[in-house]
Design a protein around this motif. Structure first.
Motif, PDB file in Angstrom:
ATOM      1  N   ALA A 121      -6.773  47.439  19.999  1.00 29.12           N
ATOM      2  CA  ALA A 121      -6.500  46.564  21.132  1.00 29.12           C
ATOM      3  C   ALA A 121      -5.107  46.821  21.704  1.00 29.12           C
ATOM      4  CB  ALA A 121      -6.632  45.095  20.704  1.00 29.12           C
ATOM      5  N   SER A 122      -4.191  47.229  20.836  1.00 23.74           N
ATOM      6  CA  SER A 122      -2.820  47.450  21.294  1.00 23.74           C
ATOM      7  C   SER A 122      -2.704  48.683  22.182  1.00 23.74           C
ATOM      8  CB  SER A 122      -1.876  47.586  20.094  1.00 23.74           C
ATOM      9  OG  SER A 122      -2.013  48.874  19.534  1.00 23.74           O
ATOM     10  N   MET A 123      -3.692  49.533  22.162  1.00 20.57           N
ATOM     11  CA  MET A 123      -3.634  50.738  22.996  1.00 20.57           C
ATOM     12  C   MET A 123      -3.618  50.384  24.478  1.00 20.57           C
ATOM     13  SD  MET A 123      -3.438  53.147  20.882  1.00 20.57           S
ATOM     14  CE  MET A 123      -3.608  53.245  19.115  1.00 20.57           C
ATOM     15  N   GLU A 124      -4.023  49.165  24.775  1.00 20.05           N
ATOM     16  CA  GLU A 124      -4.027  48.717  26.157  1.00 20.05           C
ATOM     17  C   GLU A 124      -2.633  48.294  26.615  1.00 20.05           C
ATOM     18  OE1 GLU A 124      -7.361  48.163  28.086  1.00 20.05           O
ATOM     19  OE2 GLU A 124      -7.169  49.926  26.792  1.00 20.05           O
ATOM     20  N   LEU A 125      -1.719  48.177  25.675  1.00 20.29           N
ATOM     21  CA  LEU A 125      -0.386  47.673  26.009  1.00 20.29           C
ATOM     22  C   LEU A 125       0.566  48.831  26.319  1.00 20.29           C
ATOM     23  CD1 LEU A 125      -0.155  45.034  23.156  1.00 20.29           C
ATOM     24  CD2 LEU A 125      -1.111  44.769  25.441  1.00 20.29           C
ATOM     25  N   THR A 126       1.782  48.449  26.704  1.00 19.64           N
ATOM     26  CA  THR A 126       2.774  49.491  26.945  1.00 19.64           C
ATOM     27  C   THR A 126       3.121  50.177  25.627  1.00 19.64           C
ATOM     28  OG1 THR A 126       4.384  47.732  26.767  1.00 19.64           O
ATOM     29  CG2 THR A 126       3.876  48.499  28.977  1.00 19.64           C
ATOM     30  N   PRO A 127       3.575  51.412  25.711  1.00 19.80           N
ATOM     31  CA  PRO A 127       3.798  52.188  24.491  1.00 19.80           C
ATOM     32  C   PRO A 127       4.607  51.455  23.426  1.00 19.80           C
ATOM     33  CG  PRO A 127       4.115  53.569  26.396  1.00 19.80           C
ATOM     34  CD  PRO A 127       3.826  52.197  26.916  1.00 19.80           C
ATOM     35  N   GLU A 128       5.609  50.689  23.828  1.00 23.25           N
ATOM     36  CA  GLU A 128       6.457  50.033  22.822  1.00 23.25           C
ATOM     37  C   GLU A 128       5.659  49.065  21.970  1.00 23.25           C
ATOM     38  OE1 GLU A 128       7.865  48.858  26.538  1.00 23.25           O
ATOM     39  OE2 GLU A 128       7.166  50.926  26.305  1.00 23.25           O
ATOM     40  N   HIS A 129       4.603  48.514  22.536  1.00 21.56           N
ATOM     41  CA  HIS A 129       3.843  47.520  21.800  1.00 21.56           C
ATOM     42  C   HIS A 129       2.587  48.073  21.145  1.00 21.56           C
ATOM     43  CE1 HIS A 129       6.288  45.076  24.630  1.00 21.56           C
ATOM     44  NE2 HIS A 129       6.489  44.396  23.522  1.00 21.56           N
ATOM     45  N   GLN A 130       2.430  49.367  21.243  1.00 24.68           N
ATOM     46  CA  GLN A 130       1.237  49.940  20.624  1.00 24.68           C
ATOM     47  C   GLN A 130       1.417  50.014  19.114  1.00 24.68           C
ATOM     48  OE1 GLN A 130       0.547  53.680  22.538  1.00 24.68           O
ATOM     49  NE2 GLN A 130      -0.272  52.726  24.385  1.00 24.68           N
ATOM     50  N   ILE A 131       0.335  49.717  18.416  1.00 20.25           N
ATOM     51  CA  ILE A 131       0.346  49.864  16.966  1.00 20.25           C
ATOM     52  C   ILE A 131      -0.446  51.129  16.671  1.00 20.25           C
ATOM     53  CG2 ILE A 131      -0.298  48.823  14.767  1.00 20.25           C
ATOM     54  CD1 ILE A 131      -0.455  46.123  16.451  1.00 20.25           C
ATOM     55  N   ILE A 132       0.270  52.174  16.319  1.00 20.09           N
ATOM     56  CA  ILE A 132      -0.422  53.446  16.111  1.00 20.09           C
ATOM     57  C   ILE A 132      -0.611  53.667  14.627  1.00 20.09           C
ATOM     58  CG2 ILE A 132      -0.365  55.918  16.551  1.00 20.09           C
ATOM     59  CD1 ILE A 132       1.501  55.343  18.900  1.00 20.09           C
ATOM     60  N   PRO A 133      -1.857  53.725  14.164  1.00 22.22           N
ATOM     61  CA  PRO A 133      -2.075  53.949  12.737  1.00 22.22           C
ATOM     62  C   PRO A 133      -1.568  55.321  12.340  1.00 22.22           C
ATOM     63  CG  PRO A 133      -4.145  54.016  13.915  1.00 22.22           C
ATOM     64  CD  PRO A 133      -3.103  53.614  14.908  1.00 22.22           C
TER      65      PRO A 133
END
Lengths: 348, 359, 309, 341
Positions: free
Chosen positions: B266-278
């Motif tokens: 779901a975080s992939m929809e956010l701006t890069p700073e807020h993405q949670i990348i596994p």
């Protein structure tokens, strides 16, 4: 020893390795076909400021990949290039073979869409990285090149790089391969990195990982990056400027945030508005029709037939790419928007 | 929560008890080279009600495509039960399979160029389902083909054309039309928009939504496009390494993901700073990690996660009250910076003409 | 470990071929007539035929004979010639070397020529010279090999008299058959080489090599050629089998003392042990060469060696 | 890590790795190269056809070399059909006075256009008549083996793990024995003649088709449009006839045309050894066999039938090449020299 080899730049190095700005000036590309030549690019111009990330966006057939590949003159055999492709003060289109070879080996590197078919299937990852490093700097010994390869693999976050050197491409996943390709570019310490749809073939989270890596490289090494993509949202957080292409021409260009928040060309708007992410109305907005065939472009605006705002003039007159916002150098190729803008300026 | 509400058109009122398809602990194992066993699907249970769209999300290798194909009995499940319109179809064969399942379900494929036989005219392609099940007289079949061409917005003359004469979007419409020929109650759509250009995707989504509103059929919508699945689905099932890790109403899942993997998606929809990348990559389904299969990549994993595999547990959503389930020892711990979500409506460059507003 | 496994399966394949070919030849020669009758003069009495039958062991049940043949194939005990009475094995083996001394040089020559010409034609596919070469290869490909042989005999032996028309001793006798086989092989192979190379030159890895700024030579020989090579090497195995086939006819035409001539002569004399042995030797030879080619391909291409982890 | 284990085709397809060499089974049947098959030199046969047969034929006709091939073959067939009408002499009548008579343009006095052979028979008339048998053998044998190969190939591809394996092992065995060897053995056993030759030629050709087709079928079987048909309830029979067979027709047509040439040559080879058609019947091959003896005295009795054979083979090869190009989508690119930098 190792520190001088690391691609991570020391401050001094950055100072005298200012990457040149890259620009396309009225570039045309024509591919030979058995049934007459096919012109893919119809006069494409845009600038890539040194150290910035520029995204070329468009749907399939828009010419974005061709434009990206033309930066390195890596076009299909027999392609004819017109106009000027400037890297600093040199014209890539006019380089001799030897100059071109040096340019590619030391300054500009590329990452292609499909990592599975980019690496040589019969050579180990290590030998390809070493080859790449030594192509850029023939003075490197094999051992030095290997060391550099390991450091670079670490830099692009490949776990256990030493043992991965011996691996063959088919033993790695798409995300890993794309990292290897980035490492293969980085060992040359290039100033320009061209990426042709670098994440299209990858999964969402791998995609994010790769983009994050590119972002890092741009910020930390001052690498100039050109990315061709069909997904505006994917590169929104990465690109400084956006070049939107349609049917072999640039239709809009400007700072990414500005273009995405306030598109000045109906096509850019449609492209953004039809994406599911922005498409939250009762029904999804759609663009009807399909892009014109490249060998049968209409005399007027190529998008006129599908555009919501078309007038008779759009069908007759081909719009030029014109500045609509001076400070941000936001340009668009839409007659009606240009007219609208000039009216508003007069009023002001 | 600051998320703008999503208005779905054609959102049929779904009666969750009117189940069309039910998978119960379905396991699908494939045999690889050298005796390697791959549990592509490892105990998946889900229900789809009449008129409902269930979005199945996951990365390649998660087993989502296998679930779709298993649901249509393109494989015989290794274990578990598949119930279609009340009948157990897990092991039926031949004529019975044809009568119960094939007659009432169909599939839409990712790539319209490979899913239509290039040697057949569109008319033949569309008529095939009727021919196979001997529905109607030749004249009626012809009429039905013309009707369906009209539904997908193609002229009746297209029946004489070949697939390669069409654009990608048109071809995908034909693929959908073929799926509709037998008036199915379930369509499995496997990434139906993934191979299309953005501008065409929306057309296909509209078509699918219209059809559902009109005919009340159920979709199992397989995709990796999160924005799309969020828009089109009533409920979403998130798959990871052959298992469902989270299942719930689309908005609940995206607004308040409970499983860290869902949160990251779901975080992939956010701006890069807020993405949670596994971190790292999807482990091999042939050799899944012990405990929670996500623990090696999970930002909030603890030792317990490596030991015990969390079971899928059902609760009521705190906000909407709708049922949802997840398989995580520490649900909801990883939250999203939703306030930062980017602007979603893009202003047009020129004043929108009334004709457009009406569309 | 992997390569051992691979070779094991190849050995099994060889076994299957041996059994299969033996079976095929056994029933082919038996089912089509009684060798004892065929062997005897037309006016021979029944008693004479019966004696021949017993002498050759043809009076026993068919399956017993078949089993014995099968066992003999593997124990290399191929019996004796009906016509000559002498042991078959040395007869066949003596003919093997002359035949191989035609095929092996021809295969090597054809591969070398095709490599050069195919590569040149690929790199100059749009030029007159490149097109001419491929046009020539196309026509050569269409000329029946026996016609080439006859023309060579006509020109070199009859008109110019530089070579003996048939037979001949030592190196001279080799010239025409080797030339014929080489022409036949290289025409096909150079067309194939060109196609494969053009194909590989437009593939991703070669584009990547170019993008690294590598010298043209490196791009061609270290990146494009290896990509193009595996199918070509595998085709060499096929070509070998074609050449053996052609040889059977060429040797008889040119009166060259090889396996082919022996086989044709044996067939005409209904000398089945020789026919059977010759065909089995040929089959083993072809299978072995193909196994070698497969192994080379496997060594070249790591995708075939390693399993996906 | 790669997710490309033996997963269901759709997902496995994502981790696509270009494979030059197919490795389906541990046996790795003898010619392991996809697309390159015995008797099928030249370029690899495309596995999937972009269009339909009629369109392909039109495209092949549009190709200059294809057109030459079609015209040439047409002329040869016409010459064969109307041989009795156009032949200036009776092909079997022996004129003692004309023995080894040179062609008229080389000073021959009896007016034979292409000379006479060592038995005083008109070479031109014999070439025209010889065409009939050669073409007939080639076309019949190619067609029979195509049908046989198509059927077995489809079955082998569809049941690739069972029947397919058996058939491919058979093909391996057959492949290890050169056709000529078995031809020689069989004609000898059955007695020489046209019948046995025709039988072997027809039976021996199936492997080439079967291998190529089995490969294509194994792919088509996994194609989305076949899956689509299955989800709609189509049975195996229907799928094979309606979906699989048409999509493998392309390689069959290409192979048919190249193999016709090859089979005509094979017949000639056997006739050359005196194992083919027996006198008074004759084919181009047996003419070579006859003429070979008197090569020194009347080379025209060898060269002209040989040229006729060459023309037949060239015509078939040209058509085959044009068809291959027509099936290959990249043929729309104009040829340009590859650039290495």
């Amino acid at each position: 020893m190792a520190s001088t080899l690391t691609p991570t730049p020391s401050p001094g190095r950055v100072a005298h390795r200012v990457p040149p700005a890259v620009s396309l000036e009225d570039v045309t590309v024509t591919l030979p076909r058995a049934s007459g030549d096919l012109q893919i690019l119809h006069g494409v111009s845009f600038k890539v400021p040194a150290g910035s990330v520029v995204a070329l966006a468009g749907e399939s057939g828009s010419g974005k990949s061709t434009a990206a590949l033309s930066l390195m003159r890596l076009l299909p055999w027999g392609a004819e290039v017109g106009g000027r492709i400037m890297a600093g003060d040199r014209d890539v289109a006019a380089m001799s073979k030897e100059e071109l070879r040096l340019f590619r080996s030391k300054e500009a590197r590329i990452i292609l869409q499909d990592p599975w078919s980019s690496l040589h299937p019969m050579k180990s990852v290590g030998s390809q990285l070493i080859e790449s490093a030594r192509a850029s700097d023939p003075a490197l010994s094999k051992a030095q090149a290997r060391e550099l390869a390991v450091e670079t693999m670490k830099r692009v976050h490949i776990p256990d790089p030493k043992s991965r050197l011996k691996a063959y491409p088919h033993e790695m996943s798409g995300g890993q391969l794309q990292r290897v390709l980035i490492a293969m570019a980085l060992v040359a310490r290039p100033t320009l990195l061209v990426c042709d749809e670098p994440t299209t073939a990858l999964d969402v989270s791998t995609q994010a990982q790769i983009l994050e890596l590119l972002r890092e490289l741009n910020r930390e090494m001052g690498l100039t990056i050109v990315i061709a993509t069909h997904d505006l949202d994917v590169i929104a957080g990465l690109a400084d400027r956006l070049v939107v292409m349609y049917a072999g021409r640039v239709v809009e260009e400007g700072p990414t945030a500005q273009v995405m928040a306030n598109p000045q060309h109906p096509y850019t708007w449609a492209l953004l508005a039809t994406a599911p992410k922005h498409n939250r109305g009762e029904r999804m907005l759609t663009i009807e029709g399909r892009p014109p065939a490249l060998d049968a472009l209409p005399p007027g605006c190529s998008f006129a037939e599908r555009c919501e705002f078309t007038t008779a003039r759009c069908l007759e007159t081909r719009p030029e790419l014109v500045l609509v916002d001076e400070p941000s150098r936001h340009r668009t190729a839409c007659l009606r928007v240009q007219a609208d803008q000039s009216v508003s300026e007069e009023v002001r | 929560m600051s998320t703008p509400p999503i208005i779905r058109t054609g959102k049929t009122a779904v009666d969750p008890t009117d189940v069309v398809l039910e998978l119960d602990e379905v396991v699908q194992t494939f045999h690889g080279k050298g005796g390697l066993k791959v549990h592509a699907v490892n105990g998946v249970s889900l229900k789809i009600a009449r008129g409902e769209t269930l979005g199945l999300v996951g990365e390649s290798g998660s087993g989502k495509t296998t679930v779709g194909r298993a649901a249509l009995r393109l494989y015989t499940p290794t274990s578990g039960r598949i119930t279609f319109e009340g009948a157990d179809v897990s092991r039926v064969k031949g004529r019975k399979l044809r009568r119960i399942l094939r007659r009432r379900s169909s599939m839409v494929f990712q790539n319209p160029s490979t899913s239509l036989n290039g040697y057949m005219r569109l008319g033949e392609i569309l008529r095939e389902p009727l021919d196979v099940h001997r529905v109607g007289t030749p004249a009626e079949r012809k009429r039905k083909v013309e009707e369906i061409l009209d539904v997908i917005g193609l002229d009746a003359a297209y029946a004489q054309r070949y697939p390669h004469e069409l654009s990608g979007g048109q071809r995908q419409r034909v693929g959908i039309a073929r799926a509709l020929m037998l008036d199915p109650s379930l369509i499995v759509a496997d990434e139906p928009t993934a191979s299309l250009d953005v501008s065409v995707q929306a057309q296909i989504v509209n078509l699918l939504e219209d059809i559902q509103a009109e005919r009340g059929l159920a979709y199992l919508f397989i995709t990796h496009d999160l924005a799309l699945v969020r828009r089109i689905s009533h409920r979403i099932a998130v798959m990871y390494l052959g298992r469902i890790v989270e299942l719930g109403a689309a908005e609940d899942v995206f607004a308040r993901p409970q499983h860290p993997y869902t949160a990251s998606l779901a975080s992939m929809e956010l701006t890069p700073e807020h993405q949670i990348i596994p971190e790292g990559e999807l482990p091999s389904p042939a050799n899944p990690p012990p405990g929670c299969s996500f623990h090696q990549r999970c930002p909030i994993a603890r030792p317990q996660c490596a030991r015990e595999r969390p079971e899928l547990t059902e609760v009521a959503d705190v906000v909407s009250g709708q049922p949802r389930s997840f398989a995580c020892h520490f649900p909801g711990e990883l939250t999203l910076a939703l306030a930062d979500e980017r602007v979603v409506t893009v202003p047009p460059p020129l004043p929108v003409v009334p004709a457009l507003a009406a569309r | 470990m992997n390569i051992l496994r691979f070779l094991f399966w190849k050995a099994v394949l060889l076994l299957i071929v041996l059994v299969g070919v033996t079976t095929l030849m056994f029933f082919l020669t038996r089912a089509t007539g009684d060798p004892a009758v065929l062997m005897s003069p037309p006016e021979a009495s029944d008693a004479v035929i019966e004696a021949t039958r017993q002498r050759l062991g043809l009076d026993r049940p068919l399956l017993v004979q078949f089993w014995e043949t099968l066992v003999n194939t593997f124990t290399l005990d191929w019996g004796s010639s009906y016509a000559l009475g002498s042991e078959v094995r040395p007869l066949v083996m003596d003919r093997l070397v002359p035949s191989l001394s035609l095929v092996v040089p021809a295969l090597v020559l054809a591969a070398a020529l095709a490599g050069v010409i195919g590569t040149y034609a690929a790199l100059h596919q749009a030029d007159v010279r490149g097109r001419f070469l491929m046009g020539a290869a196309f026509v050569l490909d269409g000329i029946p090999y026996f016609l080439i042989a006859l023309v060579l005999v006509l020109v070199l032996a009859i008109q110019m008299g530089v070579l003996p028309a048939t037979g001949g001793d030592g190196g001279v006798a080799l010239v025409i058959p080797i030339a014929v086989l080489t022409i036949q092989g290289f025409a096909t192979l150079s067309r194939l080489t060109r196609g494969q190379l053009i194909d590989s030159l437009s593939q991703g890895p070669v584009t990547m090599a170019k993008s690294k700024g590598l010298p043209a030579r490196t791009v061609l020989f270290q990146h494009a050629v290896p990509l193009a090579l595996p199918p070509l090497i595998a085709y060499l195995g096929i070509l070998f089998s074609f050449m053996i086939g052609s040889l059977l006819i060429l040797e008889s035409m040119l009166n060259y003392p090889g396996l082919g001539q022996l086989l044709v002569r044996a067939v005409n004399q209904r000398d089945f042990p020789i026919v059977q042995a010759a065909v089995i030797v040929i089959a083993v030879l072809i299978t072995l060469v193909n196994i070698v080619m497969d192994t080379i391909v496997r060594v070249l291409d790591p995708r075939l060696r390693t399993k996906v982890s | 890590m790669n997710n490309d284990h033996n997963q269901p085709p759709a997902e496995a397809g994502k981790a696509h790795m270009p494979s030059v060499v197919t490795e389906g089974d541990p046996w790795g049947s003898v010619p392991t190269v996809a697309g390159i098959e015995p008797q099928n030199a030249g370029e690899a046969i495309p596995r999937k056809a972009p269009g339909r047969l009629r369109e392909i034929l039109r495209k092949a006709w549009g190709n200059p070399s294809g057109r030459v091939g079609f015209v040439l073959l047409g002329l040869l067939v016409l010459a064969a059909v109307f041989a009795p009408l156009i032949a200036p002499h009776d092909p079997v009548v022996q004129t003692l006075a004309a023995t080894n008579e040179a062609p008229v343009w080389l000073g021959g006095e009896s007016g034979y256009l292409l000379g006479a052979d060592s038995l005083g028979r008109d070479v031109l008339s014999r070439v025209l008549h010889g065409l009939r048998l050669s073409l007939l053998v080639g076309i019949v044998a190619a067609t029979v083996s195509a049908l046989l190969g198509l059927t077995l190939g489809i079955l082998a591809g569809w049941y690739e793990d069972t029947l397919g394996k058996v058939l491919m092992r058979l093909a391996d065995i057959q492949f290890a024995v050169p056709f000529v060897a078995v031809g020689i053995a069989l004609t000898a056993a059955l007695g020489p003649g046209l019948g046995p030759v025709l039988v072997i030629l027809s039976v021996w050709g199936w492997t080439t088709y079967a291998r190529t087709i089995a490969n294509s079928v194994a792919q088509v079987k996994r194609a989305d449009f076949v899956t689509a048909a299955r989800t709609l309830g189509a049975g195996t029979g229907r799928i094979m006839v309606k979906h699989v067979a048409p999509s493998v027709l392309a390689p069959v047509v290409v192979l048919w045309s190249t193999s016709a040439g090859v089979l005509i040559l094979a017949e000639s080879g056997l006739s050359l050894l005196g194992l083919g058609v027996q006198a008074p019947g004759f084919s181009l091959g047996s003419m070579l066999s006859d003429g070979q003896v008197a090569l020194r005295l009347s080379w025209w009795a060898v060269l002209f039938p040989g040229t006729a054979l060459l023309l037949i083979v060239l015509a078939f090869n040209m058509i085959g090449d044009a068809l291959r190009d027509a099936f290959n989508p990249s043929s729309s690119l104009a040829p340009k020299n590859p650039e290495l930098v």
